[in-house]
Structure formats: C-alpha cells, structure tokens
Design a protein around this motif. Structure first.
Motif, PDB file in Angstrom:
ATOM      1  N   GLN A  12       0.849  -1.181   0.000  1.00  0.00           N
ATOM      2  CA  GLN A  12       0.000   0.000   0.000  1.00  0.00           C
ATOM      3  C   GLN A  12       0.884   1.229   0.000  1.00  0.00           C
ATOM      4  N   GLU A  13       0.345   2.334  -0.502  1.00  0.00           N
ATOM      5  CA  GLU A  13       1.103   3.575  -0.478  1.00  0.00           C
ATOM      6  C   GLU A  13       1.163   4.088   0.956  1.00  0.00           C
ATOM      7  N   PRO A  14       2.296   4.690   1.341  1.00  0.00           N
ATOM      8  CA  PRO A  14       2.374   5.252   2.693  1.00  0.00           C
ATOM      9  C   PRO A  14       1.396   6.409   2.838  1.00  0.00           C
ATOM     10  N   PRO A  15       0.924   6.662   4.041  1.00  0.00           N
ATOM     11  CA  PRO A  15      -0.017   7.768   4.231  1.00  0.00           C
ATOM     12  C   PRO A  15       0.638   9.094   3.869  1.00  0.00           C
ATOM     13  N   VAL A  16      -0.079   9.912   3.147  1.00  0.00           N
ATOM     14  CA  VAL A  16       0.409  11.217   2.727  1.00  0.00           C
ATOM     15  C   VAL A  16      -0.470  12.266   3.389  1.00  0.00           C
ATOM     16  N   ALA A  22      -4.932  19.282  -3.662  1.00  0.00           N
ATOM     17  CA  ALA A  22      -4.045  19.675  -4.756  1.00  0.00           C
ATOM     18  C   ALA A  22      -3.534  18.438  -5.486  1.00  0.00           C
ATOM     19  N   PRO A  23      -3.744  18.372  -6.799  1.00  0.00           N
ATOM     20  CA  PRO A  23      -3.191  17.242  -7.544  1.00  0.00           C
ATOM     21  C   PRO A  23      -1.672  17.357  -7.597  1.00  0.00           C
ATOM     22  N   GLY A  24      -0.996  16.216  -7.647  1.00  0.00           N
ATOM     23  CA  GLY A  24       0.457  16.235  -7.718  1.00  0.00           C
ATOM     24  C   GLY A  24       1.113  16.437  -6.375  1.00  0.00           C
ATOM     25  N   GLY A  25       0.390  16.212  -5.298  1.00  0.00           N
ATOM     26  CA  GLY A  25       0.985  16.376  -3.973  1.00  0.00           C
ATOM     27  C   GLY A  25       2.158  15.443  -3.776  1.00  0.00           C
ATOM     28  N   LEU A  26       2.027  14.220  -4.282  1.00  0.00           N
ATOM     29  CA  LEU A  26       3.118  13.264  -4.156  1.00  0.00           C
ATOM     30  C   LEU A  26       4.309  13.711  -4.995  1.00  0.00           C
ATOM     31  N   LEU A  27       4.043  14.251  -6.174  1.00  0.00           N
ATOM     32  CA  LEU A  27       5.116  14.748  -7.032  1.00  0.00           C
ATOM     33  C   LEU A  27       5.843  15.899  -6.356  1.00  0.00           C
ATOM     34  N   GLN A  28       5.094  16.791  -5.742  1.00  0.00           N
ATOM     35  CA  GLN A  28       5.702  17.925  -5.046  1.00  0.00           C
ATOM     36  C   GLN A  28       6.556  17.427  -3.885  1.00  0.00           C
ATOM     37  N   GLN A  29       6.058  16.441  -3.162  1.00  0.00           N
ATOM     38  CA  GLN A  29       6.811  15.889  -2.046  1.00  0.00           C
ATOM     39  C   GLN A  29       8.114  15.251  -2.554  1.00  0.00           C
ATOM     40  N   MET A  30       8.043  14.521  -3.656  1.00  0.00           N
ATOM     41  CA  MET A  30       9.243  13.903  -4.228  1.00  0.00           C
ATOM     42  C   MET A  30      10.242  14.974  -4.676  1.00  0.00           C
ATOM     43  N   GLU A  31       9.755  16.051  -5.268  1.00  0.00           N
ATOM     44  CA  GLU A  31      10.648  17.128  -5.708  1.00  0.00           C
ATOM     45  C   GLU A  31      11.332  17.781  -4.513  1.00  0.00           C
ATOM     46  N   GLU A  32      10.599  17.961  -3.422  1.00  0.00           N
ATOM     47  CA  GLU A  32      11.188  18.541  -2.223  1.00  0.00           C
ATOM     48  C   GLU A  32      12.250  17.616  -1.634  1.00  0.00           C
TER      49      GLU A  32
END
Length: 68
Positions: A12-16, A22-32
């Motif tokens: 399962q994906e870890p809780p975010v 906001a779409p792309g929250g995971l992408l933003q987190q990865m970029e950070e």
C-alpha cells in the motif's frame, strides 16, 4: 524474517498528509525530497573537497590530527 517484523501496510502507499485536494501532492513531495538530497550531496562534496585540500602531497592523510 518473522511476520512480526513485517509492516502491515506492505503493498500500500504510505499515508500522505492532506494537500487540500491539490493534484500532484506526491510529485511535489518527491521534488522537495530530491532538492533536500541534492543539497546534502552538495554539502558532502564541499566537505570532501576541503578535506582533500588538507591531505599531504603524498596522498595519504597524516595519522596525527595536528601538524607536528
């Protein structure tokens, strides 16, 4: 490996944290995270470069921390 040491959320994906829809929250987190990693690597490179400048000409570091 025993089953007690395996987390229950495997597959399962870890809780975010909520990103207020906001779409792309995971992408933003990865970029950070990548930006933080790059900063850490840049600092490590600078530290290694400065330690290489303090290495004697024969290429081996002195066994003593202070010049004798």
């Amino acid at each position: 490996m025993s089953q007690e040491s395996v987390p229950e959320h495997i597959g399962q994906e870890p809780p975010v944290p909520a990103q207020s829809g906001a779409p792309g929250g995971l992408l933003q987190q990865m970029e950070e995270l990548m930006a933080a990693l790059n900063a850490d690597l840049s600092q490590l490179d600078a530290d290694l470069q400065s330690s290489a400048e303090r290495t004697p000409e024969n290429g081996s570091p002195s066994p003593f921390p202070f010049p004798g």
